[in-house]
Scaffold this motif. Structure first.
Motif, PDB file in Angstrom:
ATOM      1  N   UNK A 129      44.558 -24.365  41.569  1.00 26.51           N
ATOM      2  CA  UNK A 129      46.162 -24.952  42.330  1.00 26.51           C
ATOM      3  C   UNK A 129      46.879 -23.442  42.707  1.00 26.51           C
ATOM      4  N   UNK A 130      47.735 -23.916  43.252  1.00 25.19           N
ATOM      5  CA  UNK A 130      48.902 -22.718  44.047  1.00 25.19           C
ATOM      6  C   UNK A 130      49.357 -22.031  42.584  1.00 25.19           C
ATOM      7  N   UNK A 131      49.725 -22.752  41.549  1.00 26.25           N
ATOM      8  CA  UNK A 131      50.254 -22.274  40.340  1.00 26.25           C
ATOM      9  C   UNK A 131      49.543 -21.089  39.651  1.00 26.25           C
ATOM     10  N   UNK A 132      47.939 -21.570  39.736  1.00 25.50           N
ATOM     11  CA  UNK A 132      47.022 -20.371  39.209  1.00 25.50           C
ATOM     12  C   UNK A 132      47.174 -19.335  40.216  1.00 25.50           C
ATOM     13  N   UNK A 133      47.177 -19.390  41.601  1.00 26.78           N
ATOM     14  CA  UNK A 133      47.191 -18.352  42.700  1.00 26.78           C
ATOM     15  C   UNK A 133      48.150 -17.320  42.422  1.00 26.78           C
ATOM     16  N   UNK A 134      49.382 -18.045  42.088  1.00 28.56           N
ATOM     17  CA  UNK A 134      50.700 -17.491  42.031  1.00 28.56           C
ATOM     18  C   UNK A 134      50.719 -16.382  40.762  1.00 28.56           C
ATOM     19  N   UNK A 135      50.020 -16.677  39.795  1.00 30.41           N
ATOM     20  CA  UNK A 135      49.943 -15.727  38.607  1.00 30.41           C
ATOM     21  C   UNK A 135      49.039 -14.291  38.856  1.00 30.41           C
ATOM     22  N   UNK A 136      48.376 -14.171  40.001  1.00 28.08           N
ATOM     23  CA  UNK A 136      47.255 -13.108  40.334  1.00 28.08           C
ATOM     24  C   UNK A 136      48.072 -12.148  41.267  1.00 28.08           C
ATOM     25  N   UNK A 137      47.897 -11.022  40.759  1.00 31.01           N
ATOM     26  CA  UNK A 137      48.723 -10.038  41.439  1.00 31.01           C
ATOM     27  C   UNK A 137      48.048  -8.550  41.341  1.00 31.01           C
ATOM     28  N   UNK A 138      48.057  -7.878  42.475  1.00 28.28           N
ATOM     29  CA  UNK A 138      47.219  -6.390  42.452  1.00 28.28           C
ATOM     30  C   UNK A 138      48.046  -5.622  41.660  1.00 28.28           C
ATOM     31  N   UNK A 139      47.600  -4.869  40.734  1.00 34.15           N
ATOM     32  CA  UNK A 139      48.358  -3.958  39.875  1.00 34.15           C
ATOM     33  C   UNK A 139      49.080  -2.926  40.425  1.00 34.15           C
ATOM     34  N   UNK A 140      48.352  -2.235  41.735  1.00 35.98           N
ATOM     35  CA  UNK A 140      49.048  -1.047  42.362  1.00 35.98           C
ATOM     36  C   UNK A 140      49.831  -1.563  43.291  1.00 35.98           C
ATOM     37  N   UNK A 141      50.287  -2.938  43.428  1.00 37.66           N
ATOM     38  CA  UNK A 141      51.357  -3.342  44.208  1.00 37.66           C
ATOM     39  C   UNK A 141      52.705  -3.169  43.523  1.00 37.66           C
ATOM     40  N   UNK A 142      52.635  -2.834  42.168  1.00 31.92           N
ATOM     41  CA  UNK A 142      53.676  -2.484  41.538  1.00 31.92           C
ATOM     42  C   UNK A 142      54.207  -0.987  42.078  1.00 31.92           C
ATOM     43  N   UNK A 143      53.406  -0.177  42.312  1.00 27.66           N
ATOM     44  CA  UNK A 143      53.686   1.180  42.940  1.00 27.66           C
ATOM     45  C   UNK A 143      53.732   1.284  44.501  1.00 27.66           C
ATOM     46  N   UNK A 144      53.020   0.414  45.326  1.00 26.51           N
ATOM     47  CA  UNK A 144      52.876   0.399  46.477  1.00 26.51           C
ATOM     48  C   UNK A 144      53.054  -1.041  47.090  1.00 26.51           C
ATOM     49  N   UNK A 145      54.460  -1.623  47.080  1.00 27.96           N
ATOM     50  CA  UNK A 145      54.465  -3.126  47.341  1.00 27.96           C
ATOM     51  C   UNK A 145      53.705  -3.495  48.387  1.00 27.96           C
ATOM     52  N   UNK A 146      53.059  -4.606  48.298  1.00 27.67           N
ATOM     53  CA  UNK A 146      52.278  -5.376  49.384  1.00 27.67           C
ATOM     54  C   UNK A 146      51.331  -4.508  50.221  1.00 27.67           C
ATOM     55  N   UNK A 147      50.905  -3.592  49.562  1.00 28.14           N
ATOM     56  CA  UNK A 147      49.786  -2.681  50.379  1.00 28.14           C
ATOM     57  C   UNK A 147      48.427  -2.905  49.793  1.00 28.14           C
ATOM     58  N   UNK A 148      48.242  -3.765  48.890  1.00 27.97           N
ATOM     59  CA  UNK A 148      47.214  -4.149  48.201  1.00 27.97           C
ATOM     60  C   UNK A 148      46.166  -2.875  48.104  1.00 27.97           C
TER      61      UNK A 148
END
Length: 153
Positions: free
Chosen positions: A98-117
């Protein structure tokens, strides 16, 4: 307690480093960190010796870790799931219910380079320098994650 899972392909190179690095930066009484792989190639094994060596270089011991495979139940167990690359993100998202599951998943380097994946490169077939480079990337991202967690106290 905040629960964070680090995920890469085999759970022997990148995610064990990310787990160890973040553990070294947060209060273990407030944050639980684990790691897993999308592939089940190395279940029960230690992280790659080169990951162990680069972690030791920075006084981080990851020899208590054992490789495991990501399971759909991890969505229930963890608040945040940091993936190392787009391939692993897509594998994890394919298991989301569901959407709750999907919302938990993040690319770790987006912490350094926001939204660049940006992907953390897999150093498995690389030289020793590849592990050092991966360590440096993860250390910077984990510092940002830790600051965010520590600010939330």
């Amino acid at each position: 307690m905040t629960r964070i899972l680090m995920v890469c392909l085999g759970n022997i190179c990148r995610s064990p480093l990310a787990e160890g690095i973040l553990k070294s930066k947060v209060d273990s009484q407030k944050v639980f960190i684990d790691s897993a792989g999308t592939g089940g190639y190395h279940i029960g094994k230690l992280p790659d010796s080169r990951s162990i060596a680069v972690a030791e270089k920075y006084n981080i011991d990851i020899t208590d870790q054992r490789c495991r495979k990501f399971q759909q139940s991890d969505f229930d167990e963890f608040d945040l799931i940091y993936v190392m690359d787009a391939f692993n993100r897509d594998d994890i998202l394919s298991l989301a219910r569901n959407e709750d599951d999907r919302a938990k998943v993040k690319m770790i380097l987006n912490e350094l380079f926001p939204n660049e994946n940006v992907d953390v490169p897999d150093p498995y077939h690389d030289t020793e320098r590849g592990f050092e480079n991966v360590y440096q990337m993860l250390d910077k991202s984990c510092a940002i994650i830790a600051n965010t967690l520590n600010d939330g106290e």
